[in-house]
Design an enzyme around this catalytic site. Structure first.
Site, PDB file in Angstrom:
ATOM      1  N   HIS A 168      -3.125  -2.993  -9.881  1.00 32.29           N
ATOM      2  CA  HIS A 168      -1.702  -3.312 -10.442  1.00 32.29           C
ATOM      3  C   HIS A 168      -1.146  -4.629  -9.697  1.00 32.29           C
ATOM      4  O   HIS A 168      -0.129  -5.169 -10.407  1.00 32.29           O
ATOM      5  CB  HIS A 168      -1.005  -1.954  -9.948  1.00 32.29           C
ATOM      6  CG  HIS A 168      -0.543  -2.093  -8.587  1.00 32.29           C
ATOM      7  ND1 HIS A 168      -1.267  -1.173  -7.541  1.00 32.29           N
ATOM      8  CD2 HIS A 168       0.356  -2.613  -7.685  1.00 32.29           C
ATOM      9  CE1 HIS A 168      -0.743  -1.134  -6.375  1.00 32.29           C
ATOM     10  NE2 HIS A 168       0.289  -2.252  -6.487  1.00 32.29           N
ATOM     11  N   ASP A 226      -7.712   1.608  -9.148  1.00 31.53           N
ATOM     12  CA  ASP A 226      -6.729   0.662  -9.047  1.00 31.53           C
ATOM     13  C   ASP A 226      -7.288  -0.415  -7.998  1.00 31.53           C
ATOM     14  O   ASP A 226      -6.703  -0.848  -6.910  1.00 31.53           O
ATOM     15  CB  ASP A 226      -5.454   1.257  -8.037  1.00 31.53           C
ATOM     16  CG  ASP A 226      -4.151   0.287  -8.202  1.00 31.53           C
ATOM     17  OD1 ASP A 226      -4.370  -0.579  -9.023  1.00 31.53           O
ATOM     18  OD2 ASP A 226      -3.184   0.531  -7.670  1.00 31.53           O
ATOM     19  N   SER A 284       0.245  -4.327  -1.129  1.00 33.93           N
ATOM     20  CA  SER A 284      -0.525  -3.868  -1.955  1.00 33.93           C
ATOM     21  C   SER A 284      -1.727  -4.900  -2.190  1.00 33.93           C
ATOM     22  O   SER A 284      -1.648  -6.179  -2.526  1.00 33.93           O
ATOM     23  CB  SER A 284       0.017  -3.762  -3.485  1.00 33.93           C
ATOM     24  OG  SER A 284       1.019  -2.617  -3.211  1.00 33.93           O
TER      25      SER A 284
END
Length: 467
Positions: free
Chosen positions: A121, A151, A227
């Site tokens: 992402h 992911d 992230s």
């Protein structure tokens, strides 16, 4: 004169009384207190006490792990181009004014030649990728491959020198309560290190949506921008890729989640070797155990995975797993819930053999199972899961090619009742198998609508256009 003598005598008496009271009460109490400390060591803990039963955080040195990792965690900037339709024709058929948007996250250098692991992402739909190192060196990055299901994504930079990198650790050996560091770039603050402990393992955030996950949960502070960053142990080994938080405010409130390093490593090795992820499956349908359903099924175990069904032709069937078995372990790893099982299987490949411990009719036994390749693909942009259609599926509809829709991943798609339909074309391109689907979705213009042509069970042919 008499008055003066009288006052002097009163002062002497008062002084004698005061001195006597001090000797009787205060001085004696002090002696008793001193004696108590010297003879009863159970009443206090000296500052030099070294009992291992105490959580002595001051004895944990985070500086070594921080020094080993901070220079190998990078700032990833993702530029995406989106278009805004200016009229009704552009809305339905694509087009409009392009606009650049920049997002940011983190990444971890995993080899000296510039391979970097991050979250899917973080780099999704990127038209330009840029990586900034801790020493302010900036490089253009190339996307090698990505896997939306886990992911995880792999990118690469070409530098003129060997880069610092973080070695992989074994996430299976990570223990609850173990100290860990989260390293990343929250809110564009470069090279931020936060400390916490492993709060839980095999945490499933999507327990009820048919896509079981297996995260490491930690209370190390993780925020937007973290992230794709590193979760490392006190030895500076990579044990997870920071991926998500659970929060009502959108900011960190004590819960953060990381993809285990064993799973992330397997994904990027597949991408480098095969170009996509090779997923192995046991071939079972099952559910978690608890006291309520254990009573319903007439069993005593309350931990493990209850095998509700076996897929025909799967490794589970060929290996000898049976319906109503209770899986309690795999390769010596204890299985408490379904995410324990899927998390471990996620680090394996098709063709690997695992030793499954089951309880059958009250008896424990070990069953070796060879994992089969998962022949499904999730079309994330459509919210559909498809698998390769067999000859019988095609013949029943009188068609020669296509992939079968196995599941609707969103509520909106489930309303269309497309399960068991066969997709024959995407954007007017003929589809033979899931590899064709994967390739078309990777090449397509992300700003343009998607057209699918499919055949229902009744043989009816339909086309949908999705934006």
């Amino acid at each position: 004169m008499k008055q003066t003598i009288r006052l002097f005598i009163v002062a002497l008496v008062a002084g004698a009384v005061t001195l006597g009271g001090y000797k009787l009460f205060v001085a004696n109490d002090t002696k008793i207190a001193t004696s108590s400390i010297s003879t009863d060591s159970t009443n206090f803990i000296p500052t030099t006490y070294n009992s291992t039963s105490l959580a002595a955080a001051s004895n944990i040195d985070f500086t070594v792990a921080a020094e080993k990792t901070v220079n190998a965690v990078v700032h990833v900037k993702n530029t995406t181009i989106s278009t805004q339709p200016s009229n009704i024709m552009e809305y339905f058929y694509g087009g409009g004014q392009p606009r650049a948007m920049v997002g940011a996250g983190s990444g971890v250098i995993i080899s000296p030649d510039g391979y970097i692991i991050t979250n899917n992402h973080v780099i999704a739909n990127a038209s330009d990728l840029e990586v900034a190192l801790n020493n302010n060196q900036i490089y253009k990055a190339e996307l090698i491959g990505a896997d939306p299901t886990t992911d995880i994504a792999l990118i690469k930079v070409d530098a003129n020198e060997e880069l610092p990198f973080v070695p992989f650790g074994d996430s299976d050996t990570v223990k609850i309560g173990e100290w860990v560091l989260a390293v990343g770039n929250p809110f564009n603050l470069n090279s931020t290190v936060t400390a916490g402990i492993v709060s839980a393992k095999a945490r499933d955030l999507n327990e009820f949506d048919g896509n079981p996950q297996s995260f490491i949960q930690t209370d190390a502070a993780v925020n937007r921008g973290n992230s794709g960053g590193a979760l490392v142990n006190t030895r500076g080994e990579l044990v997870g890729i920071n991926t998500a938080i659970t929060s009502e405010t959108g900011s960190y409130v004590g819960y953060a989640f990381a993809v285990p390093s064993n799973n992330a490593r397997k994904v990027i090795e597949d991408i480098m070797e095969f170009g996509n992820v090779q997923r192995g499956i046991l071939g079972i349908q099952g559910s978690n155990l608890n006291s309520q359903n254990a009573k319903q099924w007439g069993i005593n175990e309350t931990e493990g995975v209850y095998v509700a069904a076996i897929e025909k032709g799967s490794g589970a069937e060929r290996g000898g797993l049976k319906q109503n078995d209770i899986i309690t372990g795999i390769d010596g790893l204890k299985i408490v819930k379904f995410s324990d099982l899927t998390g471990y299987i996620g680090s394996k490949r098709p063709g690997d053999t695992v030793d499954v411990t089951v309880v059958r009719n009250g008896q424990k036994r070990n069953v070796p199972v060879t994992l089969f390749k998962l022949e499904t693909y999730k079309i994330e942009d459509l919210g559909l899961e498809v698998k390769n259609a067999n000859k019988a599926d095609l013949a029943a509809r009188g068609i020669k090619n296509g992939v079968k829709i196995t599941d609707a991943l969103t509520k909106d798609m489930s309303d269309f009742n497309l399960e068991d339909s066969i997709i024959t074309e995407i954007n007017n391109i003929s589809i033979k198998d899931i590899d064709d689907v994967r390739e078309i979705m990777a090449r397509r213009n992300t700003n343009a609508p998607i057209k699918i042509t499919f055949v229902k069970k009744t043989g009816e042919i339909n086309s949908f256009i999705f934006r």
